[in-house]
Design a protein around this motif. Structure first.
Motif, PDB file in Angstrom:
ATOM      1  N   ALA A  26       0.664  -1.218  -0.129  1.00  0.00           N
ATOM      2  CA  ALA A  26       0.037  -0.047  -0.189  1.00  0.00           C
ATOM      3  C   ALA A  26       0.823   1.251  -0.016  1.00  0.00           C
ATOM      4  O   ALA A  26       1.654   1.323   0.646  1.00  0.00           O
ATOM      5  CB  ALA A  26      -0.954   0.026   1.200  1.00  0.00           C
ATOM      6  N   THR A  27       0.520   2.054  -0.803  1.00  0.00           N
ATOM      7  CA  THR A  27       1.280   3.304  -1.098  1.00  0.00           C
ATOM      8  C   THR A  27       0.663   4.608  -0.419  1.00  0.00           C
ATOM      9  O   THR A  27      -0.583   4.697  -0.394  1.00  0.00           O
ATOM     10  CB  THR A  27       1.814   3.758  -2.532  1.00  0.00           C
ATOM     11  OG1 THR A  27       2.400   2.609  -2.994  1.00  0.00           O
ATOM     12  CG2 THR A  27       2.647   4.948  -2.785  1.00  0.00           C
ATOM     13  N   ASP A  28       1.211   5.524   0.086  1.00  0.00           N
ATOM     14  CA  ASP A  28       0.507   6.567   0.612  1.00  0.00           C
ATOM     15  C   ASP A  28      -0.077   7.395  -0.502  1.00  0.00           C
ATOM     16  O   ASP A  28       0.487   7.176  -1.857  1.00  0.00           O
ATOM     17  CB  ASP A  28       1.383   7.672   1.096  1.00  0.00           C
ATOM     18  CG  ASP A  28       2.299   7.098   2.318  1.00  0.00           C
ATOM     19  OD1 ASP A  28       1.774   6.240   3.183  1.00  0.00           O
ATOM     20  OD2 ASP A  28       3.592   7.422   2.561  1.00  0.00           O
ATOM     21  N   SER A  29      -1.147   8.056  -0.466  1.00  0.00           N
ATOM     22  CA  SER A  29      -2.017   8.883  -1.736  1.00  0.00           C
ATOM     23  C   SER A  29      -2.823  10.027  -1.124  1.00  0.00           C
ATOM     24  O   SER A  29      -3.013   9.867  -0.062  1.00  0.00           O
ATOM     25  CB  SER A  29      -2.958   7.648  -2.241  1.00  0.00           C
ATOM     26  OG  SER A  29      -3.787   7.112  -1.397  1.00  0.00           O
ATOM     27  N   VAL A  30      -2.946  10.687  -2.074  1.00  0.00           N
ATOM     28  CA  VAL A  30      -3.880  11.939  -1.772  1.00  0.00           C
ATOM     29  C   VAL A  30      -4.854  11.830  -2.841  1.00  0.00           C
ATOM     30  O   VAL A  30      -4.599  11.805  -3.886  1.00  0.00           O
ATOM     31  CB  VAL A  30      -2.931  13.358  -1.944  1.00  0.00           C
ATOM     32  CG1 VAL A  30      -4.117  14.390  -1.850  1.00  0.00           C
ATOM     33  CG2 VAL A  30      -1.821  13.284  -1.072  1.00  0.00           C
ATOM     34  N   VAL A  31      -6.207  11.743  -2.271  1.00  0.00           N
ATOM     35  CA  VAL A  31      -7.299  11.653  -3.016  1.00  0.00           C
ATOM     36  C   VAL A  31      -8.140  12.970  -2.957  1.00  0.00           C
ATOM     37  O   VAL A  31      -8.419  13.474  -1.915  1.00  0.00           O
ATOM     38  CB  VAL A  31      -8.353  10.504  -2.470  1.00  0.00           C
ATOM     39  CG1 VAL A  31      -9.555  10.383  -3.414  1.00  0.00           C
ATOM     40  CG2 VAL A  31      -7.667   9.078  -2.271  1.00  0.00           C
ATOM     41  N   CYS A  32      -8.228  13.481  -4.136  1.00  0.00           N
ATOM     42  CA  CYS A  32      -9.168  14.587  -4.465  1.00  0.00           C
ATOM     43  C   CYS A  32     -10.436  14.302  -5.031  1.00  0.00           C
ATOM     44  O   CYS A  32     -10.575  14.609  -6.288  1.00  0.00           O
ATOM     45  CB  CYS A  32      -8.269  15.671  -5.163  1.00  0.00           C
ATOM     46  SG  CYS A  32      -6.811  16.282  -4.153  1.00  0.00           S
ATOM     47  N   PRO A  33     -11.459  14.222  -4.559  1.00  0.00           N
ATOM     48  CA  PRO A  33     -12.720  13.808  -5.104  1.00  0.00           C
ATOM     49  C   PRO A  33     -13.490  15.138  -5.854  1.00  0.00           C
ATOM     50  O   PRO A  33     -14.214  14.919  -6.471  1.00  0.00           O
ATOM     51  CB  PRO A  33     -13.696  13.189  -4.053  1.00  0.00           C
ATOM     52  CG  PRO A  33     -13.202  13.673  -2.919  1.00  0.00           C
ATOM     53  CD  PRO A  33     -11.497  13.818  -3.165  1.00  0.00           C
ATOM     54  N   ASP A  34     -13.096  16.278  -5.194  1.00  0.00           N
ATOM     55  CA  ASP A  34     -13.607  17.416  -5.526  1.00  0.00           C
ATOM     56  C   ASP A  34     -12.591  18.478  -6.614  1.00  0.00           C
ATOM     57  O   ASP A  34     -12.962  19.679  -6.591  1.00  0.00           O
ATOM     58  CB  ASP A  34     -14.099  18.474  -4.408  1.00  0.00           C
ATOM     59  CG  ASP A  34     -15.187  17.478  -3.458  1.00  0.00           C
ATOM     60  OD1 ASP A  34     -15.854  16.804  -3.931  1.00  0.00           O
ATOM     61  OD2 ASP A  34     -14.745  17.574  -2.071  1.00  0.00           O
ATOM     62  N   GLY A  35     -11.736  17.658  -7.152  1.00  0.00           N
ATOM     63  CA  GLY A  35     -11.109  18.479  -8.145  1.00  0.00           C
ATOM     64  C   GLY A  35     -11.615  18.844  -9.357  1.00  0.00           C
ATOM     65  O   GLY A  35     -12.904  18.506  -9.592  1.00  0.00           O
ATOM     66  N   PRO A  36     -11.050  19.437 -10.463  1.00  0.00           N
ATOM     67  CA  PRO A  36     -11.739  19.763 -11.729  1.00  0.00           C
ATOM     68  C   PRO A  36     -12.163  18.331 -12.275  1.00  0.00           C
ATOM     69  O   PRO A  36     -13.105  18.230 -13.249  1.00  0.00           O
ATOM     70  CB  PRO A  36     -10.512  20.358 -12.301  1.00  0.00           C
ATOM     71  CG  PRO A  36      -9.762  20.929 -11.591  1.00  0.00           C
ATOM     72  CD  PRO A  36      -9.612  20.166 -10.269  1.00  0.00           C
ATOM     73  N   ILE A  37     -11.227  17.367 -12.116  1.00  0.00           N
ATOM     74  CA  ILE A  37     -11.657  15.969 -12.273  1.00  0.00           C
ATOM     75  C   ILE A  37     -11.258  15.287 -11.241  1.00  0.00           C
ATOM     76  O   ILE A  37     -10.351  15.574 -10.622  1.00  0.00           O
ATOM     77  CB  ILE A  37     -11.257  15.585 -13.723  1.00  0.00           C
ATOM     78  CG1 ILE A  37      -9.501  15.426 -13.752  1.00  0.00           C
ATOM     79  CG2 ILE A  37     -11.700  16.204 -15.072  1.00  0.00           C
ATOM     80  CD1 ILE A  37      -8.958  14.715 -14.878  1.00  0.00           C
ATOM     81  N   MET A  52       4.468  18.717  -4.243  1.00  0.00           N
ATOM     82  CA  MET A  52       3.152  18.171  -4.720  1.00  0.00           C
ATOM     83  C   MET A  52       2.167  18.262  -3.704  1.00  0.00           C
ATOM     84  O   MET A  52       1.046  18.838  -3.928  1.00  0.00           O
ATOM     85  CB  MET A  52       3.157  16.955  -5.170  1.00  0.00           C
ATOM     86  CG  MET A  52       2.186  16.441  -6.023  1.00  0.00           C
ATOM     87  SD  MET A  52       1.569  17.584  -7.521  1.00  0.00           S
ATOM     88  CE  MET A  52       3.025  17.117  -8.525  1.00  0.00           C
ATOM     89  N   ARG A  53       2.287  17.683  -2.427  1.00  0.00           N
ATOM     90  CA  ARG A  53       1.288  17.794  -1.614  1.00  0.00           C
ATOM     91  C   ARG A  53       0.903  19.167  -0.973  1.00  0.00           C
ATOM     92  O   ARG A  53      -0.251  19.255  -0.810  1.00  0.00           O
ATOM     93  CB  ARG A  53       1.776  16.778  -0.381  1.00  0.00           C
ATOM     94  CG  ARG A  53       1.707  15.440  -0.642  1.00  0.00           C
ATOM     95  CD  ARG A  53       1.905  14.470   0.535  1.00  0.00           C
ATOM     96  NE  ARG A  53       2.928  15.173   1.548  1.00  0.00           N
ATOM     97  CZ  ARG A  53       3.948  14.820   1.874  1.00  0.00           C
ATOM     98  NH1 ARG A  53       4.691  14.064   0.796  1.00  0.00           N
ATOM     99  NH2 ARG A  53       4.743  15.577   2.603  1.00  0.00           N
ATOM    100  N   LYS A  58      -3.099  23.394  -1.145  1.00  0.00           N
ATOM    101  CA  LYS A  58      -3.483  25.005  -1.439  1.00  0.00           C
ATOM    102  C   LYS A  58      -4.642  25.106  -2.461  1.00  0.00           C
ATOM    103  O   LYS A  58      -5.642  25.896  -2.401  1.00  0.00           O
ATOM    104  CB  LYS A  58      -2.344  25.650  -1.851  1.00  0.00           C
ATOM    105  CG  LYS A  58      -1.503  25.914  -0.656  1.00  0.00           C
ATOM    106  CD  LYS A  58      -0.275  26.837  -0.995  1.00  0.00           C
ATOM    107  CE  LYS A  58       0.764  27.157   0.197  1.00  0.00           C
ATOM    108  NZ  LYS A  58       1.842  28.005  -0.349  1.00  0.00           N
ATOM    109  N   LYS A  59      -4.490  24.335  -3.512  1.00  0.00           N
ATOM    110  CA  LYS A  59      -5.499  24.416  -4.706  1.00  0.00           C
ATOM    111  C   LYS A  59      -6.462  23.771  -4.300  1.00  0.00           C
ATOM    112  O   LYS A  59      -7.739  24.231  -4.828  1.00  0.00           O
ATOM    113  CB  LYS A  59      -4.801  23.703  -5.762  1.00  0.00           C
ATOM    114  CG  LYS A  59      -3.899  24.645  -6.591  1.00  0.00           C
ATOM    115  CD  LYS A  59      -3.304  24.046  -8.094  1.00  0.00           C
ATOM    116  CE  LYS A  59      -2.702  24.811  -8.776  1.00  0.00           C
ATOM    117  NZ  LYS A  59      -3.522  25.915  -9.620  1.00  0.00           N
ATOM    118  N   PRO A 193      -4.764  27.231 -14.796  1.00  0.00           N
ATOM    119  CA  PRO A 193      -3.612  28.071 -15.402  1.00  0.00           C
ATOM    120  C   PRO A 193      -2.445  27.461 -14.805  1.00  0.00           C
ATOM    121  O   PRO A 193      -2.227  26.865 -13.695  1.00  0.00           O
ATOM    122  CB  PRO A 193      -3.602  29.449 -14.943  1.00  0.00           C
ATOM    123  CG  PRO A 193      -4.618  29.396 -13.793  1.00  0.00           C
ATOM    124  CD  PRO A 193      -5.643  28.162 -14.026  1.00  0.00           C
ATOM    125  N   ALA A 194      -1.303  27.340 -15.802  1.00  0.00           N
ATOM    126  CA  ALA A 194       0.119  26.793 -15.186  1.00  0.00           C
ATOM    127  C   ALA A 194       0.790  27.589 -13.983  1.00  0.00           C
ATOM    128  O   ALA A 194       0.429  28.706 -13.954  1.00  0.00           O
ATOM    129  CB  ALA A 194       1.122  26.505 -16.440  1.00  0.00           C
TER     130      ALA A 194
END
Length: 244
Positions: A26-37, A52-53, A58-59, A193-194
């Motif tokens: 099992a790898t650590d992960s960040v799950v973003c269900p409410d992102g743009p996708i 990255m985290r 912040k975003k 935006p980048a």
């Protein structure tokens, strides 16, 4: 050049680094269900993961410590023994079949030898029991034992198992060396935006890390090429001259 596909990369990757035992990882992960996708960042330590985290927090207000989206049973199984539950990390083996099928998965990689050196520093910074090991001694031990998460192979880190024991998919893999350009492709996919990624952190200036001799002999590098061969081949990095 980032690995970028509208479909998951073809098939699971057979990861050899099991240190003598066949097991799901099992790898650590960040799950973003409410992102743009909806997306999942699979954490690869020492390859821009802290930056990255921070950006994802912040975003999108996503972090591996936020557990409100998880069933209580998953949280309890992993986190209830923690003295500081808020720092308990969400894992890929919490991911349901629905998330695996519907979310966009991505991660970052780094040149394998430089990542190993950075991981060696972090391992000794984190674990006092390893501090008597020179980098050459660490290389020899680490080829046979999983000494610290920061020196696990990248192939292993990106191949975490979901709740059914299946390897998670991977739709985009960028490189730390070209992180701004690669992430601009990802932001474009997210219709954002980048922006430049943060690159340095206080932990990298610790006196302990600065005091470590991280000089690798040619023999050490050849040994590392053997151990990290899958990372060189799978992620497109050239072997150093000592290994060609």
């Amino acid at each position: 050049k980032p690995i970028n596909s509208s479909d998951a990369l073809a098939g699971p990757m057979l990861v050899w680094e099991s240190h003598g035992s066949a097991r799901n990882f099992a790898t650590d992960s960040v799950v973003c269900p409410d992102g743009p996708i909806p997306f999942v960042y699979v954490d690869n330590v020492k390859a821009g993961s802290t930056a990255m985290r921070e950006v994802l927090r912040k975003k999108f207000n996503c972090s591996w410590e936020r557990h409100k989206n998880w069933a209580e049973a998953k949280y309890e199984a992993t986190c209830k023994e923690k003295t500081k539950p808020k720092v308990c990390r969400s894992k890929t083996n919490w991911l349901t079949e629905e998330i695996v099928n519907d979310f966009f998965f991505f991660s970052m990689v780094r040149e394998p030898i430089s990542r190993f050196v950075s991981g060696y520093k972090q391992a000794l910074f984190q674990d006092p029991e390893l501090r008597d090991l020179t980098i050459s001694q660490y290389v020899d031990k680490y080829r046979n034992y999983n000494l610290n998460e920061h020196t696990q192979t990248q192939a292993m880190r990106l191949s975490g198992s979901d709740e059914n024991g299946n390897q998670v998919p991977m739709h985009f893999i960028g490189a730390l060396e070209t992180i701004d350009a690669d992430m601009s492709l990802l932001w474009k996919k997210f219709n954002l935006p980048a922006e430049k990624m943060p690159h340095s952190y206080v932990s990298e200036t610790s006196p302990l890390k600065a005091s470590l001799n991280t000089t690798l002999s040619d023999e050490d590098i050849v040994k590392l090429c053997g151990h990290l061969k899958q990372d060189f081949v799978c992620f497109g990095y050239p072997f150093p001259p000592q290994c060609q």
